[in-house]
Design a protein around this motif. Structure first.
Motif, PDB file in Angstrom:
ATOM      1  N   LEU A 136      29.572  10.553  13.893  1.00  0.00           N
ATOM      2  CA  LEU A 136      30.696  10.784  14.812  1.00  0.00           C
ATOM      3  C   LEU A 136      30.669  12.173  15.431  1.00  0.00           C
ATOM      4  O   LEU A 136      31.172  12.372  16.542  1.00  0.00           O
ATOM      5  CB  LEU A 136      32.015  10.559  14.074  1.00  0.00           C
ATOM      6  N   SER A 137      30.071  13.125  14.723  1.00  0.00           N
ATOM      7  CA  SER A 137      29.986  14.484  15.279  1.00  0.00           C
ATOM      8  C   SER A 137      28.767  14.673  16.168  1.00  0.00           C
ATOM      9  O   SER A 137      28.573  15.748  16.738  1.00  0.00           O
ATOM     10  CB  SER A 137      29.956  15.512  14.143  1.00  0.00           C
ATOM     11  N   GLY A 138      27.930  13.623  16.269  1.00  0.00           N
ATOM     12  CA  GLY A 138      26.745  13.710  17.113  1.00  0.00           C
ATOM     13  C   GLY A 138      25.606  14.474  16.487  1.00  0.00           C
ATOM     14  O   GLY A 138      24.775  15.062  17.209  1.00  0.00           O
ATOM     15  N   ASP A 139      25.535  14.474  15.160  1.00  0.00           N
ATOM     16  CA  ASP A 139      24.441  15.161  14.466  1.00  0.00           C
ATOM     17  C   ASP A 139      23.095  14.651  14.990  1.00  0.00           C
ATOM     18  O   ASP A 139      22.795  13.462  14.909  1.00  0.00           O
ATOM     19  CB  ASP A 139      24.547  14.910  12.964  1.00  0.00           C
ATOM     20  N   GLU A 140      22.297  15.557  15.519  1.00  0.00           N
ATOM     21  CA  GLU A 140      21.085  15.155  16.220  1.00  0.00           C
ATOM     22  C   GLU A 140      20.064  14.508  15.287  1.00  0.00           C
ATOM     23  O   GLU A 140      19.328  13.607  15.699  1.00  0.00           O
ATOM     24  CB  GLU A 140      20.452  16.361  16.923  1.00  0.00           C
ATOM     25  N   ASN A 141      20.024  14.931  14.031  1.00  0.00           N
ATOM     26  CA  ASN A 141      19.094  14.319  13.093  1.00  0.00           C
ATOM     27  C   ASN A 141      19.414  12.841  12.890  1.00  0.00           C
ATOM     28  O   ASN A 141      18.522  11.987  12.922  1.00  0.00           O
ATOM     29  CB  ASN A 141      19.137  15.055  11.757  1.00  0.00           C
ATOM     30  N   LYS A 142      20.711  12.536  12.701  1.00  0.00           N
ATOM     31  CA  LYS A 142      21.112  11.136  12.519  1.00  0.00           C
ATOM     32  C   LYS A 142      20.888  10.334  13.796  1.00  0.00           C
ATOM     33  O   LYS A 142      20.417   9.189  13.763  1.00  0.00           O
ATOM     34  CB  LYS A 142      22.583  11.049  12.095  1.00  0.00           C
ATOM     35  N   LEU A 143      21.226  10.918  14.923  1.00  0.00           N
ATOM     36  CA  LEU A 143      21.071  10.186  16.182  1.00  0.00           C
ATOM     37  C   LEU A 143      19.603   9.914  16.492  1.00  0.00           C
ATOM     38  O   LEU A 143      19.258   8.858  17.035  1.00  0.00           O
ATOM     39  CB  LEU A 143      21.720  10.968  17.331  1.00  0.00           C
ATOM     40  N   SER A 144      18.722  10.837  16.132  1.00  0.00           N
ATOM     41  CA  SER A 144      17.296  10.606  16.397  1.00  0.00           C
ATOM     42  C   SER A 144      16.770   9.464  15.537  1.00  0.00           C
ATOM     43  O   SER A 144      15.898   8.700  15.975  1.00  0.00           O
ATOM     44  CB  SER A 144      16.494  11.888  16.156  1.00  0.00           C
ATOM     45  N   MET A 145      17.295   9.328  14.312  1.00  0.00           N
ATOM     46  CA  MET A 145      16.916   8.193  13.470  1.00  0.00           C
ATOM     47  C   MET A 145      17.366   6.880  14.101  1.00  0.00           C
ATOM     48  O   MET A 145      16.614   5.896  14.143  1.00  0.00           O
ATOM     49  CB  MET A 145      17.556   8.337  12.082  1.00  0.00           C
ATOM     50  N   ILE A 146      18.597   6.870  14.579  1.00  0.00           N
ATOM     51  CA  ILE A 146      19.127   5.658  15.210  1.00  0.00           C
ATOM     52  C   ILE A 146      18.312   5.308  16.452  1.00  0.00           C
ATOM     53  O   ILE A 146      17.950   4.141  16.664  1.00  0.00           O
ATOM     54  CB  ILE A 146      20.620   5.848  15.570  1.00  0.00           C
ATOM     55  N   ARG A 147      18.015   6.300  17.259  1.00  0.00           N
ATOM     56  CA  ARG A 147      17.229   6.044  18.480  1.00  0.00           C
ATOM     57  C   ARG A 147      15.869   5.439  18.142  1.00  0.00           C
ATOM     58  O   ARG A 147      15.392   4.527  18.828  1.00  0.00           O
ATOM     59  CB  ARG A 147      17.033   7.344  19.264  1.00  0.00           C
ATOM     60  N   ALA A 148      15.240   5.952  17.099  1.00  0.00           N
ATOM     61  CA  ALA A 148      13.913   5.444  16.714  1.00  0.00           C
ATOM     62  C   ALA A 148      13.984   3.967  16.348  1.00  0.00           C
ATOM     63  O   ALA A 148      13.101   3.176  16.722  1.00  0.00           O
ATOM     64  CB  ALA A 148      13.364   6.260  15.549  1.00  0.00           C
ATOM     65  N   ALA A 149      15.028   3.573  15.630  1.00  0.00           N
ATOM     66  CA  ALA A 149      15.177   2.163  15.235  1.00  0.00           C
ATOM     67  C   ALA A 149      15.494   1.288  16.440  1.00  0.00           C
ATOM     68  O   ALA A 149      14.879   0.228  16.637  1.00  0.00           O
ATOM     69  CB  ALA A 149      16.269   2.032  14.182  1.00  0.00           C
ATOM     70  N   LEU A 150      16.441   1.709  17.254  1.00  0.00           N
ATOM     71  CA  LEU A 150      16.856   0.889  18.395  1.00  0.00           C
ATOM     72  C   LEU A 150      15.742   0.763  19.423  1.00  0.00           C
ATOM     73  O   LEU A 150      15.617  -0.268  20.085  1.00  0.00           O
ATOM     74  CB  LEU A 150      18.118   1.479  19.031  1.00  0.00           C
ATOM     75  N   LYS A 151      14.933   1.812  19.540  1.00  0.00           N
ATOM     76  CA  LYS A 151      13.816   1.780  20.493  1.00  0.00           C
ATOM     77  C   LYS A 151      12.853   0.652  20.161  1.00  0.00           C
ATOM     78  O   LYS A 151      12.291   0.010  21.048  1.00  0.00           O
ATOM     79  CB  LYS A 151      13.092   3.131  20.476  1.00  0.00           C
ATOM     80  N   ASP A 152      12.680   0.406  18.862  1.00  0.00           N
ATOM     81  CA  ASP A 152      11.779  -0.654  18.408  1.00  0.00           C
ATOM     82  C   ASP A 152      12.500  -1.989  18.186  1.00  0.00           C
ATOM     83  O   ASP A 152      11.959  -2.897  17.546  1.00  0.00           O
ATOM     84  CB  ASP A 152      11.086  -0.235  17.114  1.00  0.00           C
ATOM     85  N   LYS A 153      13.750  -2.077  18.697  1.00  0.00           N
ATOM     86  CA  LYS A 153      14.550  -3.313  18.594  1.00  0.00           C
ATOM     87  C   LYS A 153      14.851  -3.668  17.142  1.00  0.00           C
ATOM     88  O   LYS A 153      14.970  -4.843  16.789  1.00  0.00           O
ATOM     89  CB  LYS A 153      13.841  -4.495  19.277  1.00  0.00           C
ATOM     90  N   LEU A 154      14.956  -2.665  16.300  1.00  0.00           N
ATOM     91  CA  LEU A 154      15.312  -2.888  14.908  1.00  0.00           C
ATOM     92  C   LEU A 154      16.808  -2.682  14.717  1.00  0.00           C
ATOM     93  O   LEU A 154      17.475  -2.071  15.542  1.00  0.00           O
ATOM     94  CB  LEU A 154      14.526  -1.936  14.004  1.00  0.00           C
ATOM     95  N   VAL A 155      17.339  -3.189  13.599  1.00  0.00           N
ATOM     96  CA  VAL A 155      18.772  -3.095  13.366  1.00  0.00           C
ATOM     97  C   VAL A 155      19.101  -1.782  12.654  1.00  0.00           C
ATOM     98  O   VAL A 155      18.244  -1.153  12.026  1.00  0.00           O
ATOM     99  CB  VAL A 155      19.288  -4.278  12.522  1.00  0.00           C
ATOM    100  N   VAL A 156      20.355  -1.382  12.776  1.00  0.00           N
ATOM    101  CA  VAL A 156      20.861  -0.208  12.075  1.00  0.00           C
ATOM    102  C   VAL A 156      22.058  -0.662  11.245  1.00  0.00           C
ATOM    103  O   VAL A 156      23.071  -1.092  11.790  1.00  0.00           O
ATOM    104  CB  VAL A 156      21.289   0.909  13.052  1.00  0.00           C
ATOM    105  N   ASP A 157      21.908  -0.601   9.932  1.00  0.00           N
ATOM    106  CA  ASP A 157      22.971  -1.058   9.036  1.00  0.00           C
ATOM    107  C   ASP A 157      23.992   0.046   8.795  1.00  0.00           C
ATOM    108  O   ASP A 157      23.657   1.235   8.776  1.00  0.00           O
ATOM    109  CB  ASP A 157      22.386  -1.516   7.701  1.00  0.00           C
ATOM    110  N   GLY A 158      25.226  -0.397   8.576  1.00  0.00           N
ATOM    111  CA  GLY A 158      26.318   0.541   8.417  1.00  0.00           C
ATOM    112  C   GLY A 158      26.844   0.645   7.003  1.00  0.00           C
ATOM    113  O   GLY A 158      26.466  -0.100   6.101  1.00  0.00           O
ATOM    114  N   HIS A 159      27.778   1.585   6.856  1.00  0.00           N
ATOM    115  CA  HIS A 159      28.419   1.860   5.569  1.00  0.00           C
ATOM    116  C   HIS A 159      29.653   2.693   5.916  1.00  0.00           C
ATOM    117  O   HIS A 159      29.580   3.904   6.028  1.00  0.00           O
ATOM    118  CB  HIS A 159      27.450   2.642   4.678  1.00  0.00           C
TER     119      HIS A 159
END
Length: 584
Positions: A179-202
């Motif tokens: 939620l704060s836009g932490d770039e490390n977390k966002l870069s992980m998400i981008r890497a997964a979405l770029k490859d059409k993979l899912v991102v699980d939540g908690h």
């Protein structure tokens, strides 16, 4: 099996290895039961119906007349490490009970061994008949308020994500970082979405604009909903709802009957366990959840869908597993009775799972991970001004839940200034010892709900950073417990009146035994008897105890850095206030 080979097998140019004859197929694609034969070649389904043209002289015929055949079950989210056995040993019990695919997030091993641990799991998975799909651990460590043995960076994600068995990014527990836009977390998400993979939540209790922001990042599931209304709102907003029924946390009773009663579509709902203890794994796996769902009023076909095709679709695996369909793996369960979901036999890639014996060899690096210095009673003690009463914060444990509540208690300091636990009121001392050899931190606090007297319990399983967690009503027994775990290079220990009454060695990363599930379960039963003998009444004491240090689940936790208020996401003092001189 090459596409060309599949085509030739399906058209009869190459004959089938195996044909299952006379069965009633549970078709999760159309929610029908159909009388059809099934032809299998090289582990894949190549014919359904009249498959006589695919039969050759060497084709094995398996008569399943009068029985039902459904697809192998899938656990949509599990940390296999909670079974306390290796992935190979875990697979033996999983397959026996009809679970032929698992979606694992190996963040327990990752928190100890980092990327090497995940690579080891991916390599071991290749040797197994169980389909092991991996969601790469995204929060190692879960927060910055604890010390883990390793970390997983966005570069690590990039290096792992191209593996064919990787299906997504594991549960993103650090929702404040998202939620704060932490770039490390966002870069992980981008890497997964770029490859059409899912991102699980908690995201337990997340709502309103915070939930919207979290979902807007591309996070598509949650298994941590606390109340039904929360789960339904997430489902309505477009999240896939994981109904969790594990050994420590259970939501099937709370959620499924109301979803059925309210007529909510279940196409975006599937079953997961998250954590599965050895004793529970011995009794069954996803088959247990399917049976209970049927008893709750769900049709057998819908229950099977929620443990197969629904899960496969979410992870984009429905072209491989999750249904009895042409071109899919021949992962099949033969049932004596559909309504009772009683299993006759299980096949993985067309072969019976009976008789599978693990033989994977592990490298030395997994067996030397407990590295803290010997402790004594004084290391377990919180100190204040001598001979006074203090109001302190207390972690309240809840049975069958990994949530905790905040309480407070009045404790007395002795003449040396040691704040003493109050066993009469079940207020015990608790310590979290950094065990990776990095800082030497020891977090100290107080806990209620465990109930032990004249002793201590401890373990090197302490989600998620897996530091050593020790609880007791006296500090000398706590120190003995911790030092015993150190000598074992990981494990669980029960101490009573200065003596070790039982212990279980877990030398693999301080988390796992290499023994079979049956042996671990037997020894764990002995530990349960030992912990009950000193007063503990929790139904799953060691699993519940292992979550004391998890700083992403409400409300109050203890890490090696100290007492952590999850609601305010900050470290706090365990001592509220001095109450004045004692009248004792």
């Amino acid at each position: 099996m090459d596409i060309r080979d599949r085509i030739f097998a399906a058209t009869g140019k190459v004959k089938a290895d195996t044909i299952f004859t006379g069965g009633h197929i549970v078709n999760v694609n159309t929610k029908e039961v159909l009388d059809r034969d099934i032809a299998v070649k090289d582990g894949y389904i190549v014919g359904i119906g009249d498959v006589s043209c695919l039969k050759g002289d060497d084709t094995q015929l398996i008569d399943v007349s009068g029985r039902y055949i459904c697809p192998g079950l899938i656990d949509g989210h599990v940390h296999f490490e909670s079974s306390m056995v290796t992935l190979s040993q875990f697979s033996v019990s999983a397959l026996e009970h009809g679970t032929t695919s698992v979606l694992i997030d190996p963040h327990e091993i990752a928190n100890v061994l980092g990327r090497k641990g995940i690579e080891l799991v991916l390599e071991e998975a290749k040797s197994l008949p169980l389909n092991v799909f991996v969601a790469i651990s995204s929060c190692v460590p879960a927060t910055t308020f604890e010390t883990s043995g390793a970390s997983i960076s966005s570069d690590d994600i990039d290096s792992l994500i191209d593996n064919e068995n990787v299906v997504g990014l594991g549960e993103l527990m650090d929702y404040p970082g998202v939620l704060s836009g932490d770039e490390n977390k966002l870069s992980m998400i981008r890497a997964a979405l770029k490859d059409k993979l899912v991102v699980d939540g908690h995201c337990p209790a997340l709502a309103g604009e915070q939930l919207w922001g979290y979902m807007a990042a591309g996070i598509s599931t949650d298994h941590e909903s606390i109340e039904y209304e929360e789960a339904l709102e997430k489902l309505r907003l477009g999240m896939k709802l994981m109904i969790r029924e594990g050994s420590a946390a259970k939501s099937l009773d709370r959620f499924l009957p109301r979803l059925i009663r309210d007529g909510v579509s279940l196409e975006n709902v599937f079953f997961v366990t998250d954590d599965k203890h050895p004793s529970d794994l011995m009794e069954g796996y996803m088959d247990v959840i399917v049976r209970r769902a049927i008893v709750m009023g769900l049709s057998p076909i819908d229950a099977i869908c929620m443990a197969s095709i629904n899960t496969a679709k979410h992870y984009h695996l429905d072209d491989i597993v999750g249904s009895i369909s042409i071109g899919r793996k021949a992962d099949l369960i033969v049932l004596d009775d559909l309504d009772a979901f009683s299993i006759d036999s299980v096949y993985a890639a067309g072969k019976p799972v009976d008789g599978f014996t693990p033989s994977y060899e592990y490298p030395d690096l997994v067996f030397n991970t407990v590295r803290f210095s010997e402790v004594d009673a004084s290391d377990m003690q919180l100190k204040a001004t001598p001979d006074k009463d203090y109001r302190v914060s207390v972690i309240k444990i809840l049975p069958d839940q990994i949530l905790t509540e905040k309480e407070n208690a009045i404790l007395h300091s002795d003449l040396d200034g040691v704040l003493l636990p109050d066993g009469d009121n079940d207020v015990l001392s608790v310590a979290v010892i950094e065990r990776h050899g990095k800082t030497g931190n020891i977090g100290l606090g107080f806990i209620k709900g465990i109930g032990i007297r004249n002793g201590a319990i401890g373990q090197s399983i302490g989600h998620d950073s897996h530091n050593v967690v020790v609880t007791g009503d006296n500090h000398s027994d706590m120190a003995l417990c911790a030092n015993t775990i150190r000598e074992m290079n990981g494990g669980i220990c029960v101490v009573n009146d200065g003596k070790v009454v039982d212990r279980l060695e877990l030398p693999f990363a301080g988390l796992l035994s290499t023994l079979p599930v049956e042996e671990v379960e037997k020894r764990l039963n002995d530990l349960h008897m030992a912990v009950k003998s000193i007063g503990c009444t929790l139904p799953a004491p060691f699993i519940t105890h292992s979550f004391i240090a998890l700083p992403v689940i409400p409300s109050l936790r203890l890490t090696d850095m100290g007492l952590f208020d999850v609601d305010n996401f900050s470290l706090v003092s365990p001592i509220w206030e001095e109450m004045g001189s004692s009248e004792k």
